[in-house]
Design a protein around this motif. Structure first.
Motif, PDB file in Angstrom:
ATOM      1  N   GLY A 136       2.362  -1.793   5.971  1.00 42.58           N
ATOM      2  CA  GLY A 136       3.444  -1.600   6.934  1.00 42.58           C
ATOM      3  C   GLY A 136       4.465  -0.565   6.515  1.00 42.58           C
ATOM      4  N   LEU A 137       4.427  -0.160   5.225  1.00 46.03           N
ATOM      5  CA  LEU A 137       5.351   0.870   4.753  1.00 46.03           C
ATOM      6  C   LEU A 137       4.921   2.262   5.188  1.00 46.03           C
ATOM      7  N   GLY A 138       3.712   2.363   5.727  1.00 44.97           N
ATOM      8  CA  GLY A 138       3.253   3.646   6.249  1.00 44.97           C
ATOM      9  C   GLY A 138       2.958   4.681   5.178  1.00 44.97           C
ATOM     10  N   LYS A 139       2.455   4.248   4.016  1.00 45.45           N
ATOM     11  CA  LYS A 139       2.211   5.179   2.910  1.00 45.45           C
ATOM     12  C   LYS A 139       0.769   5.666   2.832  1.00 45.45           C
ATOM     13  N   THR A 140      -0.133   5.066   3.587  1.00 47.93           N
ATOM     14  CA  THR A 140      -1.546   5.442   3.509  1.00 47.93           C
ATOM     15  C   THR A 140      -1.988   6.099   4.809  1.00 47.93           C
ATOM     16  N   PRO A 141      -3.080   6.877   4.785  1.00 47.14           N
ATOM     17  CA  PRO A 141      -3.461   7.675   5.956  1.00 47.14           C
ATOM     18  C   PRO A 141      -3.956   6.881   7.158  1.00 47.14           C
ATOM     19  N   MET A 142      -4.604   5.749   6.924  1.00 45.78           N
ATOM     20  CA  MET A 142      -5.135   4.925   8.023  1.00 45.78           C
ATOM     21  C   MET A 142      -6.112   5.712   8.907  1.00 45.78           C
ATOM     22  N   ASP A 143      -6.883   6.585   8.277  1.00 48.48           N
ATOM     23  CA  ASP A 143      -7.798   7.413   9.066  1.00 48.48           C
ATOM     24  C   ASP A 143      -9.253   7.231   8.646  1.00 48.48           C
ATOM     25  N   SER A 144      -9.539   6.135   7.928  1.00 45.73           N
ATOM     26  CA  SER A 144     -10.927   5.911   7.521  1.00 45.73           C
ATOM     27  C   SER A 144     -11.385   4.519   7.913  1.00 45.73           C
ATOM     28  N   ASP A 145     -12.680   4.411   8.185  1.00 48.70           N
ATOM     29  CA  ASP A 145     -13.251   3.109   8.543  1.00 48.70           C
ATOM     30  C   ASP A 145     -13.123   2.122   7.378  1.00 48.70           C
ATOM     31  N   LEU A 146     -13.258   2.631   6.153  1.00 52.53           N
ATOM     32  CA  LEU A 146     -13.188   1.742   4.996  1.00 52.53           C
ATOM     33  C   LEU A 146     -11.819   1.106   4.864  1.00 52.53           C
ATOM     34  N   GLU A 147     -10.767   1.878   5.073  1.00 53.05           N
ATOM     35  CA  GLU A 147      -9.430   1.301   4.959  1.00 53.05           C
ATOM     36  C   GLU A 147      -9.228   0.215   6.011  1.00 53.05           C
ATOM     37  N   TRP A 148      -9.635   0.505   7.242  1.00 55.94           N
ATOM     38  CA  TRP A 148      -9.494  -0.494   8.295  1.00 55.94           C
ATOM     39  C   TRP A 148     -10.333  -1.740   7.986  1.00 55.94           C
ATOM     40  N   LYS A 149     -11.512  -1.529   7.410  1.00 65.66           N
ATOM     41  CA  LYS A 149     -12.370  -2.670   7.068  1.00 65.66           C
ATOM     42  C   LYS A 149     -11.691  -3.566   6.046  1.00 65.66           C
ATOM     43  N   LEU A 150     -11.099  -2.967   5.013  1.00 65.56           N
ATOM     44  CA  LEU A 150     -10.428  -3.760   3.975  1.00 65.56           C
ATOM     45  C   LEU A 150      -9.219  -4.504   4.523  1.00 65.56           C
ATOM     46  N   LEU A 151      -8.623  -3.974   5.567  1.00 65.64           N
ATOM     47  CA  LEU A 151      -7.467  -4.626   6.169  1.00 65.64           C
ATOM     48  C   LEU A 151      -7.862  -5.725   7.151  1.00 65.64           C
TER      49      LEU A 151
END
Length: 229
Positions: free
Chosen positions: A80-95
């Motif tokens: 929620g701090l907005g520090k990561t790109p949030m532009d990959s499927d892997l990141e969304w998967k881990l979340l």
């Protein structure tokens, strides 16, 4: 220097308030293995006089007095701090994997706040050189030349009532095996997200990255079973 210690300080509402009213605030985040975190938090509540806390296994889906297994997915707050790109499927998967959430449930507030991240094991580091480096890095982040000795509090002499002692849990007991399975799923997701995305995030700093990652790698293992890892 002034600061506030608050375990619930990174809720979406809190982050919005920081961004709006205190956007020059710097944040220090300490992470603890979810298995140890849950046991400690549950027992803290019991020892503080909340003897009516439900059995620990009931908090896999529920919550009481802020204690909940779901809260061990620490990265759901950090993102929620907005520090990561949030532009990959892997990141969304881990979340999103292992939750009932969707992308629409997230509210991102890109902030200018700087973050210092540590794993709690770094506070008890027996490597003198590395411990001094940690102290120096943290002091530089805070803006203090000399932090002095780290304060260690021994809670062994704290009086705990007989009722509280009987209600505390040992997370390694067999009755909590499934509880630990869920906590371990969360631990792995948090560890991987932090290593792959958050440590490279904008305005995120830390001390001795290789050692920090070594400690986070231990989150892949159940501490009650894999004591040697």
């Amino acid at each position: 220097k002034r600061g506030l210690k608050c375990p619930s300080g990174l809720t979406p509402n809190s982050i919005r308030n920081y961004a709006r009213y205190f956007n020059r605030t710097n944040i220090i985040v300490g992470l603890r293995h979810p298995v140890h975190w849950f046991e400690s938090y549950y027992n803290y509540r019991v020892q503080s006089g909340h003897h009516i806390l439900p059995p620990a296994n009931e908090l896999i889906d529920g919550q009481a007095l802020g204690v909940s297994v779901k809260k061990s997915r620490f990265h759901l707050n950090l993102v929620g701090l907005g520090k990561t790109p949030m532009d990959s499927d892997l990141e969304w998967k881990l979340l999103l994997e292992n939750t009932d959430m969707t992308a629409f449930d997230f509210g991102f507030v890109p902030t200018s706040m700087k973050v210092f991240l540590y794993e709690i094991g770094q506070l008890a580091d027996t490597n003198i050189t590395r411990a001094h480096q940690f102290q120096s890095d943290l002091g530089r982040f805070i803006g203090v030349d000399d932090l002095g000795e780290m304060v260690k509090i021994n809670a062994a002499h704290k009086h705990i009532s007989q009722v509280a002692q009987e209600r505390t849990i040992s997370i390694c007991d067999e009755e909590h095996n499934y509880l630990r399975e869920v906590l371990m799923t969360n631990a792995r997701d948090v560890s991987r997200w932090v290593k792959l995305f958050f440590l490279d995030g904008a305005d995120v700093t830390y001390s001795s990255r290789w050692y920090l990652e070594e400690l986070l790698n231990k989150w892949e293992y159940d501490p009650c079973i894999d004591q040697g890892n």
